[in-house]
Design a protein around this motif. Structure first.
Motif, PDB file in Angstrom:
ATOM      1  N   ASN A  13       0.807  -1.207   0.000  1.00 33.23           N
ATOM      2  CA  ASN A  13       0.000   0.000   0.000  1.00 33.23           C
ATOM      3  C   ASN A  13       0.849   1.269   0.000  1.00 33.23           C
ATOM      4  OD1 ASN A  13      -2.586   1.258   0.030  1.00 33.23           O
ATOM      5  ND2 ASN A  13      -2.357   1.690   2.215  1.00 33.23           N
ATOM      6  N   ASN A  14       2.126   1.156   0.426  1.00 31.02           N
ATOM      7  CA  ASN A  14       3.037   2.305   0.406  1.00 31.02           C
ATOM      8  C   ASN A  14       3.810   2.402  -0.905  1.00 31.02           C
ATOM      9  OD1 ASN A  14       4.862   0.222   0.601  1.00 31.02           O
ATOM     10  ND2 ASN A  14       5.577   0.752   2.659  1.00 31.02           N
ATOM     11  N   ASN A  15       3.382   1.615  -1.909  1.00 30.54           N
ATOM     12  CA  ASN A  15       3.947   1.609  -3.260  1.00 30.54           C
ATOM     13  C   ASN A  15       5.301   0.912  -3.363  1.00 30.54           C
ATOM     14  OD1 ASN A  15       1.785   2.950  -4.524  1.00 30.54           O
ATOM     15  ND2 ASN A  15       2.577   4.947  -3.871  1.00 30.54           N
ATOM     16  N   LYS A  16       5.783   0.276  -2.304  1.00 35.44           N
ATOM     17  CA  LYS A  16       6.997  -0.530  -2.411  1.00 35.44           C
ATOM     18  C   LYS A  16       6.669  -1.825  -3.136  1.00 35.44           C
ATOM     19  CE  LYS A  16       9.593   1.150   1.600  1.00 35.44           C
ATOM     20  NZ  LYS A  16      10.300   0.757   2.850  1.00 35.44           N
ATOM     21  N   THR A  17       7.572  -2.247  -3.997  1.00 32.67           N
ATOM     22  CA  THR A  17       7.342  -3.422  -4.833  1.00 32.67           C
ATOM     23  C   THR A  17       8.397  -4.485  -4.556  1.00 32.67           C
ATOM     24  OG1 THR A  17       6.318  -2.097  -6.583  1.00 32.67           O
ATOM     25  CG2 THR A  17       7.145  -4.259  -7.205  1.00 32.67           C
ATOM     26  N   TYR A  18       7.954  -5.752  -4.492  1.00 31.91           N
ATOM     27  CA  TYR A  18       8.852  -6.877  -4.231  1.00 31.91           C
ATOM     28  C   TYR A  18       8.521  -8.018  -5.192  1.00 31.91           C
ATOM     29  CZ  TYR A  18       9.514  -4.498   0.271  1.00 31.91           C
ATOM     30  OH  TYR A  18       9.784  -3.580   1.256  1.00 31.91           O
ATOM     31  N   ASN A  19       9.537  -8.804  -5.525  1.00 31.39           N
ATOM     32  CA  ASN A  19       9.303 -10.053  -6.235  1.00 31.39           C
ATOM     33  C   ASN A  19       8.856 -11.101  -5.223  1.00 31.39           C
ATOM     34  OD1 ASN A  19      10.035  -9.139  -8.815  1.00 31.39           O
ATOM     35  ND2 ASN A  19      12.209  -9.442  -8.374  1.00 31.39           N
ATOM     36  N   ALA A  20       7.901 -11.930  -5.622  1.00 31.40           N
ATOM     37  CA  ALA A  20       7.358 -12.956  -4.717  1.00 31.40           C
ATOM     38  C   ALA A  20       7.630 -14.329  -5.276  1.00 31.40           C
ATOM     39  CB  ALA A  20       5.860 -12.739  -4.524  1.00 31.40           C
ATOM     40  N   LYS A  21       7.800 -15.280  -4.382  1.00 30.09           N
ATOM     41  CA  LYS A  21       7.929 -16.675  -4.793  1.00 30.09           C
ATOM     42  C   LYS A  21       6.730 -17.458  -4.283  1.00 30.09           C
ATOM     43  CE  LYS A  21      10.591 -18.360  -0.807  1.00 30.09           C
ATOM     44  NZ  LYS A  21      11.819 -19.069  -0.366  1.00 30.09           N
ATOM     45  N   ILE A  22       6.395 -18.515  -4.998  1.00 33.03           N
ATOM     46  CA  ILE A  22       5.267 -19.360  -4.604  1.00 33.03           C
ATOM     47  C   ILE A  22       5.769 -20.416  -3.622  1.00 33.03           C
ATOM     48  CG2 ILE A  22       3.501 -20.961  -5.396  1.00 33.03           C
ATOM     49  CD1 ILE A  22       3.583 -19.555  -8.110  1.00 33.03           C
ATOM     50  N   VAL A  23       5.199 -20.424  -2.429  1.00 30.69           N
ATOM     51  CA  VAL A  23       5.565 -21.418  -1.423  1.00 30.69           C
ATOM     52  C   VAL A  23       4.796 -22.708  -1.660  1.00 30.69           C
ATOM     53  CG1 VAL A  23       5.649 -21.929   1.052  1.00 30.69           C
ATOM     54  CG2 VAL A  23       6.064 -19.597   0.232  1.00 30.69           C
TER      55      VAL A  23
END
Length: 470
Positions: A137-147
């Protein structure tokens, strides 16, 4: 003198005639207003008044701002990317090549459930993705992995590595949620971030039966949910997570009044299993059931209008060991009322193998409660073929004239659904005898993705047949 009198009489008569003509034909007539009573009727008139849930809530003194503030920062925007190959010139087109481009394939929402970055969303939000991106919501972006994923329940678990402790939503008890209770849907519909809508719980244990033989139990709400809300949070007025928004029912594809969420108790159990075991540990009582209707009431001699009738008992199951019998009517489990099968399946989806549940039944008009130990539902999806297999009961094997094998429990694709394979026994895969689901897993683990699969099965005529899937 006589002449004068004659003229006077004529003048008088002429005046009288003129006055009478004026009165009769020319003078405006007065309008008489009378009061009339309306006819009586037995139908009472009603006023039509346009209202909305937000104004109704405000009028009743309910404030959603605290719950919204607690949850909006813990709901994220999930984007999935795929790689496509596009030719840059005619030569690349003719050679079936081209430049590789990253394109957005879909978007939805997700819910942060731990401060260190575990996120729950819908499986259909991330299915087929080669890369996942999560925006807070603060506009920070991350790559995610599927657990891990649970396609049957449409739940997926993601993980991001953030450089800070994240806001998260604590789980609430979806079993204690009540029809008519106020809820908020938090998500990112139409790529509009941080959207909050309000409504009430319209129904519980709603079975959409979207998948063949895959019964689910949803929370139904009238909070506005639109494309992009999938995977977002359904929270109560205390800011507790009671559901994962999953589906809408609409002719247009957009919200028209009903939406559905996976109950939080089921979602939490799935997530715990994925983290601890790597897959979902499904627990079963070990019965086949039928819902109560006129036909089943007559067949089993049941007078109840609500509950689930036990139509069969699986051998070596917790139900058999506890003493449940065919014809028993399940009324409650652990104090939770069972009105229909979705109530039963919904409650069991939150339980684990080896848990003991107290099953209240009616047998021959008498109420009794029996403790039942749940067992693990062994199943495996052979994706390359499009079927799911489970361990058969002794009765399944006897009926098919074999003493080993696995049973096809359901088909996974429309193509395989045409062949009516449910209940068929598979005895060999690649000419290797299969005695249980674990044997199937070992065989499939050793195969390469594009390798042919040979399956031997017993058809409905009791004959052994072999098929090769390429």
């Amino acid at each position: 003198m006589k002449r004068f009198l004659s003229l006077l009489v004529v003048a008088f008569l002429a005046g009288a005639i003129t006055l009478g003509a004026y009165k009769l034909f020319l003078e405006p007539k007065p309008v008489v207003i009378t009061e009339s009573k309306p006819a009586t009727t037995s139908v009472q008139p009603t006023n039509y008044k346009v209202t909305n849930t937000m104004s109704t809530a405000a009028a009743s003194g309910i404030d959603f701002s605290d719950a919204a503030e607690k949850t909006v920062n813990a709901v994220v925007h999930v984007k999935q990317y795929g790689l496509t190959r596009r030719p840059r010139n005619l030569m690349e087109y003719l050679r079936n090549g081209g430049a590789v481009e990253k394109q957005i394939q879909g978007a939805g929402s997700g819910v942060i459930i731990t401060a260190d970055g575990y996120i729950v969303t819908n499986n259909h939000v991330i299915e087929g993705a080669t890369e996942l991106e999560v925006t807070l919501n603060n506009n920070k972006t991350y790559n995610a992995k599927i657990v891990g994923t649970a396609p049957q329940s449409d739940i997926a678990l993601l993980k991001i590595e953030a450089d800070e402790h994240l806001s998260y939503i604590p789980f609430g008890d979806s079993n204690s949620a009540k029809i008519g209770e106020w809820v908020l849907a938090v998500g990112n519909p139409f790529n509009l971030t941080s959207t909050v809508t309000a409504g009430i719980i319209s129904a519980k244990s709603r079975d959409l039966n979207e998948y063949d033989g895959n019964y689910q139990s949803f929370i139904q709400t009238d909070a506005a949910v639109n494309p992009g809300n999938s995977g977002g949070a359904l929270v109560n007025v205390r800011g507790e997570l009671i559901g994962i928004n999953t589906a809408i029912t609409s002719m247009t594809g957009s919200y028209i009044g009903y939406s559905f969420a996976v109950p939080s108790n089921s979602a939490k159990k799935i997530i715990d299993d994925i983290i601890e075991y790597g897959d979902v540990q499904k627990a079963i009582i070990g019965v086949t059931t039928t819902e109560i209707n006129q036909a089943s009431q007559k067949e089993f001699g049941v007078n109840d209008s609500q509950g689930v009738i036990i139509a069969g008992i699986e051998s070596d199951s917790g139900a058999e060991q506890a003493g449940l019998k065919k014809g028993d009517v399940i009324k409650q489990i652990d104090g939770v009322k069972i009105r229909k099968f979705a109530d039963l399946s919904g409650y069991l989806s939150s339980k684990s193998p080896n848990d003991i549940v107290n099953v209240k039944i009616i047998r021959d008009g008498s109420l009794m409660t029996l403790p039942v130990k749940l067992k693990k539902y062994e199943r495996y999806e052979i994706q390359a073929v499009g079927i799911e297999v489970v361990n058969p009961s002794k009765e399944d094997l006897r009926r098919n004239g074999v003493n080993y094998g696995v049973k096809i429990s359901r088909t996974l694709t429309p193509r395989m659904a045409r062949y009516n394979l449910e209940g068929i026994i598979i005895t060999e895969i690649d000419n290797i005898k299969v005695t249980d689901v674990e044997a199937v897993k070992r065989i499939m683990a050793q195969k390469s993705p594009n390798e042919d699969i040979s399956i031997s099965l017993i058809d409905r005529n009791g004959e052994k047949r072999e098929f090769v899937f390429q």
